[in-house]
Design an enzyme around this catalytic site. Sequence first.
Site, PDB file in Angstrom:
ATOM      1  N   GLY A  12      -6.123 -14.605 -69.985  1.00 55.68           N
ATOM      2  CA  GLY A  12      -7.441 -15.200 -70.186  1.00 55.68           C
ATOM      3  C   GLY A  12      -7.573 -16.633 -69.711  1.00 55.68           C
ATOM      4  O   GLY A  12      -8.451 -17.357 -70.174  1.00 55.68           O
ATOM      5  N   SER A  13      -6.722 -17.057 -68.769  1.00 57.97           N
ATOM      6  CA  SER A  13      -6.824 -18.442 -68.303  1.00 57.97           C
ATOM      7  C   SER A  13      -8.130 -18.688 -67.549  1.00 57.97           C
ATOM      8  O   SER A  13      -8.693 -19.791 -67.611  1.00 57.97           O
ATOM      9  CB  SER A  13      -5.614 -18.826 -67.445  1.00 57.97           C
ATOM     10  OG  SER A  13      -5.539 -18.028 -66.283  1.00 57.97           O
ATOM     11  N   ASN A  14      -8.635 -17.673 -66.857  1.00 55.10           N
ATOM     12  CA  ASN A  14      -9.933 -17.829 -66.190  1.00 55.10           C
ATOM     13  C   ASN A  14     -11.063 -17.865 -67.214  1.00 55.10           C
ATOM     14  O   ASN A  14     -12.055 -18.589 -67.047  1.00 55.10           O
ATOM     15  CB  ASN A  14     -10.146 -16.701 -65.182  1.00 55.10           C
ATOM     16  CG  ASN A  14      -9.193 -16.810 -64.015  1.00 55.10           C
ATOM     17  OD1 ASN A  14      -9.154 -17.805 -63.309  1.00 55.10           O
ATOM     18  ND2 ASN A  14      -8.376 -15.780 -63.823  1.00 55.10           N
ATOM     19  N   MET A  94      -8.869  -5.073 -65.735  1.00 56.50           N
ATOM     20  CA  MET A  94      -8.224  -4.005 -64.987  1.00 56.50           C
ATOM     21  C   MET A  94      -8.888  -2.657 -65.280  1.00 56.50           C
ATOM     22  O   MET A  94      -8.307  -1.775 -65.908  1.00 56.50           O
ATOM     23  CB  MET A  94      -6.728  -3.957 -65.320  1.00 56.50           C
ATOM     24  CG  MET A  94      -5.999  -5.261 -65.065  1.00 56.50           C
ATOM     25  SD  MET A  94      -6.156  -5.887 -63.388  1.00 56.50           S
ATOM     26  CE  MET A  94      -5.108  -4.739 -62.531  1.00 56.50           C
ATOM     27  N   ILE A  96     -12.116  -0.138 -63.283  1.00 55.45           N
ATOM     28  CA  ILE A  96     -13.162  -0.010 -62.265  1.00 55.45           C
ATOM     29  C   ILE A  96     -14.373   0.648 -62.897  1.00 55.45           C
ATOM     30  O   ILE A  96     -14.282   1.760 -63.428  1.00 55.45           O
ATOM     31  CB  ILE A  96     -12.657   0.824 -61.068  1.00 55.45           C
ATOM     32  CG1 ILE A  96     -11.448   0.145 -60.432  1.00 55.45           C
ATOM     33  CG2 ILE A  96     -13.771   1.021 -60.051  1.00 55.45           C
ATOM     34  CD1 ILE A  96     -10.693   1.018 -59.459  1.00 55.45           C
ATOM     35  N   HIS A 113     -11.060 -11.957 -57.678  1.00 49.90           N
ATOM     36  CA  HIS A 113      -9.984 -11.179 -57.052  1.00 49.90           C
ATOM     37  C   HIS A 113      -9.063 -12.107 -56.273  1.00 49.90           C
ATOM     38  O   HIS A 113      -9.534 -12.942 -55.492  1.00 49.90           O
ATOM     39  CB  HIS A 113     -10.596 -10.135 -56.109  1.00 49.90           C
ATOM     40  CG  HIS A 113      -9.586  -9.275 -55.431  1.00 49.90           C
ATOM     41  ND1 HIS A 113      -8.699  -8.470 -56.114  1.00 49.90           N
ATOM     42  CD2 HIS A 113      -9.298  -9.103 -54.114  1.00 49.90           C
ATOM     43  CE1 HIS A 113      -7.925  -7.839 -55.242  1.00 49.90           C
ATOM     44  NE2 HIS A 113      -8.267  -8.214 -54.032  1.00 49.90           N
TER      45      HIS A 113
END
Length: 197
Positions: A12-14, A94, A96, A113
Amino acid sequence: MKRLAVFVSGSGSNLQALIDACGAGVLAAKVVLVVSNRKAAYGLERARLASIPALYFPLKPYSDAGRSRAEYEADLLDAITPHSPDLLVLAGWMHIFGASFLGQFPRRVINLHPALPGVLAGKDSLRETYEAARRGEPVATGCMVHYVVPEVDAGEVIATERVPVAPGEALDEFAARMHAAEHRLIVRAVGQWLAGR
Protein backbone atom coordinates in the site's frame (compact mmCIF):
# COMPACT_ATOMS: atom_id res chain seq x y z
CA MET A 1 -13.98 17.34 -3.29
CA LYS A 2 -13.74 14.11 -5.26
CA ARG A 3 -13.91 10.75 -3.53
CA LEU A 4 -11.28 8.08 -4.19
CA ALA A 5 -11.55 4.34 -3.62
CA VAL A 6 -8.07 2.78 -3.71
CA PHE A 7 -7.61 -0.93 -4.44
CA VAL A 8 -4.47 -2.62 -3.12
CA SER A 9 -3.06 -6.13 -2.84
CA GLY A 10 0.23 -5.48 -1.08
CA SER A 11 2.11 -2.97 1.05
CA GLY A 12 0.00 0.00 0.00
CA SER A 13 2.88 2.44 -0.47
CA ASN A 14 1.10 3.99 -3.46
CA LEU A 15 -2.04 4.26 -1.33
CA GLN A 16 0.06 6.10 1.26
CA ALA A 17 1.29 8.51 -1.41
CA LEU A 18 -2.34 9.32 -2.23
CA ILE A 19 -3.35 9.65 1.42
CA ASP A 20 -0.44 12.03 2.01
CA ALA A 21 -1.16 14.08 -1.14
CA CYS A 22 -4.83 14.44 -0.19
CA GLY A 23 -3.94 15.38 3.38
CA ALA A 24 -1.45 18.01 2.22
CA GLY A 25 -3.93 19.57 -0.19
CA VAL A 26 -1.89 18.55 -3.24
CA LEU A 27 -4.98 16.73 -4.50
CA ALA A 28 -8.50 18.14 -4.13
CA ALA A 29 -9.72 14.71 -3.18
CA LYS A 30 -10.22 12.36 -0.25
CA VAL A 31 -9.57 8.63 0.03
CA VAL A 32 -12.94 7.32 1.27
CA LEU A 33 -12.38 3.58 0.90
CA VAL A 34 -9.53 1.07 0.66
CA VAL A 35 -10.23 -2.35 -0.83
CA SER A 36 -7.93 -5.36 -0.72
CA ASN A 37 -8.28 -8.92 -1.96
CA ARG A 38 -5.48 -10.07 0.39
CA LYS A 39 -6.02 -10.22 4.14
CA ALA A 40 -2.32 -9.72 4.89
CA ALA A 41 -2.00 -6.63 2.68
CA TYR A 42 -0.41 -3.86 4.72
CA GLY A 43 -2.55 -1.42 2.77
CA LEU A 44 -5.41 -2.42 5.08
CA GLU A 45 -3.33 -1.35 8.07
CA ARG A 46 -2.48 1.94 6.36
CA ALA A 47 -6.21 2.53 5.96
CA ARG A 48 -6.81 1.78 9.64
CA LEU A 49 -4.04 4.15 10.71
CA ALA A 50 -5.58 6.91 8.56
CA SER A 51 -9.13 6.17 9.80
CA ILE A 52 -10.27 5.25 6.30
CA PRO A 53 -12.93 2.54 5.89
CA ALA A 54 -11.38 -0.65 4.56
CA LEU A 55 -12.84 -3.69 2.89
CA TYR A 56 -11.26 -7.12 2.59
CA PHE A 57 -12.93 -8.73 -0.41
CA PRO A 58 -11.18 -11.87 -1.74
CA LEU A 59 -12.08 -13.78 -4.89
CA LYS A 60 -11.08 -17.20 -3.51
CA PRO A 61 -14.28 -17.93 -1.56
CA TYR A 62 -16.22 -17.36 -4.76
CA SER A 63 -14.05 -19.66 -6.86
CA ASP A 64 -13.99 -22.27 -4.07
CA ALA A 65 -17.79 -22.27 -4.07
CA GLY A 66 -18.00 -22.53 -7.85
CA ARG A 67 -19.24 -18.97 -8.17
CA SER A 68 -18.19 -16.81 -11.12
CA ARG A 69 -15.93 -13.78 -11.33
CA ALA A 70 -18.98 -11.88 -12.55
CA GLU A 71 -20.78 -12.71 -9.28
CA TYR A 72 -17.71 -11.60 -7.32
CA GLU A 73 -17.59 -8.30 -9.18
CA ALA A 74 -21.34 -7.71 -8.77
CA ASP A 75 -21.05 -8.20 -5.01
CA LEU A 76 -17.95 -6.01 -4.87
CA LEU A 77 -19.84 -3.30 -6.73
CA ASP A 78 -22.64 -3.53 -4.15
CA ALA A 79 -20.07 -3.22 -1.36
CA ILE A 80 -18.34 -0.11 -2.70
CA THR A 81 -21.40 1.76 -4.00
CA PRO A 82 -22.45 3.12 -0.56
CA HIS A 83 -19.10 4.96 -0.41
CA SER A 84 -19.98 6.90 -3.61
CA PRO A 85 -16.49 6.88 -5.14
CA ASP A 86 -15.83 9.25 -8.03
CA LEU A 87 -12.63 7.46 -9.07
CA LEU A 88 -11.34 3.92 -8.52
CA VAL A 89 -7.54 3.78 -8.30
CA LEU A 90 -5.93 0.38 -8.77
CA ALA A 91 -2.60 0.74 -6.98
CA GLY A 92 -1.05 -2.70 -6.88
CA TRP A 93 -4.42 -4.45 -7.20
CA MET A 94 -4.01 -7.98 -8.55
CA HIS A 95 -7.38 -8.65 -10.17
CA ILE A 96 -8.61 -8.01 -13.71
CA PHE A 97 -12.06 -6.45 -13.85
CA GLY A 98 -14.58 -7.45 -16.51
CA ALA A 99 -16.55 -5.21 -18.84
CA SER A 100 -19.71 -5.27 -16.74
CA PHE A 101 -17.96 -3.93 -13.63
CA LEU A 102 -15.96 -1.35 -15.58
CA GLY A 103 -19.11 -0.22 -17.37
CA GLN A 104 -20.41 1.13 -14.07
CA PHE A 105 -17.44 3.54 -13.90
CA PRO A 106 -16.75 4.81 -17.44
CA ARG A 107 -13.32 6.51 -17.52
CA ARG A 108 -13.36 6.40 -13.73
CA VAL A 109 -11.05 3.41 -13.12
CA ILE A 110 -7.29 3.93 -13.44
CA ASN A 111 -4.38 1.55 -12.91
CA LEU A 112 -0.74 2.02 -11.99
CA HIS A 113 1.57 -0.36 -13.88
CA PRO A 114 5.38 -0.73 -13.54
CA ALA A 115 6.11 -0.71 -17.26
CA LEU A 116 5.76 1.75 -20.11
CA PRO A 117 3.00 1.54 -22.75
CA GLY A 118 3.33 -1.41 -25.06
CA VAL A 119 6.36 -2.88 -23.30
CA LEU A 120 5.20 -5.68 -21.00
CA ALA A 121 1.77 -6.35 -19.55
CA GLY A 122 0.91 -8.37 -16.49
CA LYS A 123 2.12 -8.81 -12.95
CA ASP A 124 5.84 -9.58 -13.44
CA SER A 125 6.63 -6.68 -15.74
CA LEU A 126 9.05 -4.93 -13.36
CA ARG A 127 11.32 -7.97 -13.14
CA GLU A 128 10.93 -8.79 -16.83
CA THR A 129 11.81 -5.28 -18.04
CA TYR A 130 14.77 -5.16 -15.65
CA GLU A 131 16.09 -8.50 -16.90
CA ALA A 132 15.58 -7.52 -20.54
CA ALA A 133 17.47 -4.26 -19.99
CA ARG A 134 20.32 -6.11 -18.25
CA ARG A 135 20.57 -8.45 -21.26
CA GLY A 136 21.07 -5.39 -23.43
CA GLU A 137 17.72 -5.63 -25.18
CA PRO A 138 16.29 -2.32 -26.41
CA VAL A 139 13.56 -2.03 -23.80
CA ALA A 140 12.44 1.21 -22.16
CA THR A 141 11.79 0.91 -18.44
CA GLY A 142 9.42 2.99 -16.34
CA CYS A 143 5.84 3.14 -15.14
CA MET A 144 2.49 4.35 -16.37
CA VAL A 145 -1.03 5.11 -15.21
CA HIS A 146 -3.78 4.22 -17.65
CA TYR A 147 -7.54 3.88 -17.86
CA VAL A 148 -8.64 0.33 -17.15
CA VAL A 149 -10.23 -1.75 -19.88
CA PRO A 150 -10.97 -5.50 -19.82
CA GLU A 151 -7.70 -6.23 -21.67
CA VAL A 152 -4.62 -6.30 -19.43
CA ASP A 153 -2.76 -2.96 -19.23
CA ALA A 154 -4.18 -1.87 -22.59
CA GLY A 155 -6.21 1.24 -21.74
CA GLU A 156 -5.54 4.83 -22.76
CA VAL A 157 -2.44 6.18 -21.02
CA ILE A 158 -2.83 9.12 -18.65
CA ALA A 159 0.80 9.63 -17.54
CA THR A 160 4.20 7.95 -17.72
CA GLU A 161 7.62 8.27 -16.13
CA ARG A 162 10.80 6.69 -17.44
CA VAL A 163 13.04 4.87 -14.95
CA PRO A 164 16.17 3.65 -16.77
CA VAL A 165 18.10 0.70 -15.37
CA ALA A 166 21.46 1.98 -14.13
CA PRO A 167 24.64 0.08 -15.07
CA GLY A 168 25.34 -2.63 -12.52
CA GLU A 169 22.14 -1.90 -10.61
CA ALA A 170 20.61 -4.77 -8.62
CA LEU A 171 16.94 -5.63 -9.03
CA ASP A 172 16.04 -4.40 -5.53
CA GLU A 173 17.74 -1.05 -6.19
CA PHE A 174 15.87 -0.69 -9.47
CA ALA A 175 12.60 -1.68 -7.77
CA ALA A 176 13.12 0.97 -5.08
CA ARG A 177 13.60 3.68 -7.70
CA MET A 178 10.60 2.38 -9.62
CA HIS A 179 8.43 2.53 -6.51
CA ALA A 180 9.52 6.12 -5.84
CA ALA A 181 8.56 7.01 -9.42
CA GLU A 182 5.20 5.24 -8.98
CA HIS A 183 4.45 7.32 -5.89
CA ARG A 184 5.05 10.52 -7.86
CA LEU A 185 3.20 9.29 -10.91
CA ILE A 186 0.02 8.09 -9.19
CA VAL A 187 -0.39 11.48 -7.52
CA ARG A 188 0.27 13.29 -10.80
CA ALA A 189 -2.16 11.08 -12.74
CA VAL A 190 -4.96 11.51 -10.21
CA GLY A 191 -4.31 15.26 -10.34
CA GLN A 192 -4.64 15.18 -14.12
CA TRP A 193 -7.86 13.20 -13.85
CA LEU A 194 -9.23 15.71 -11.34
CA ALA A 195 -8.26 18.63 -13.55
CA GLY A 196 -10.24 17.10 -16.42
CA ARG A 197 -13.48 16.82 -14.42
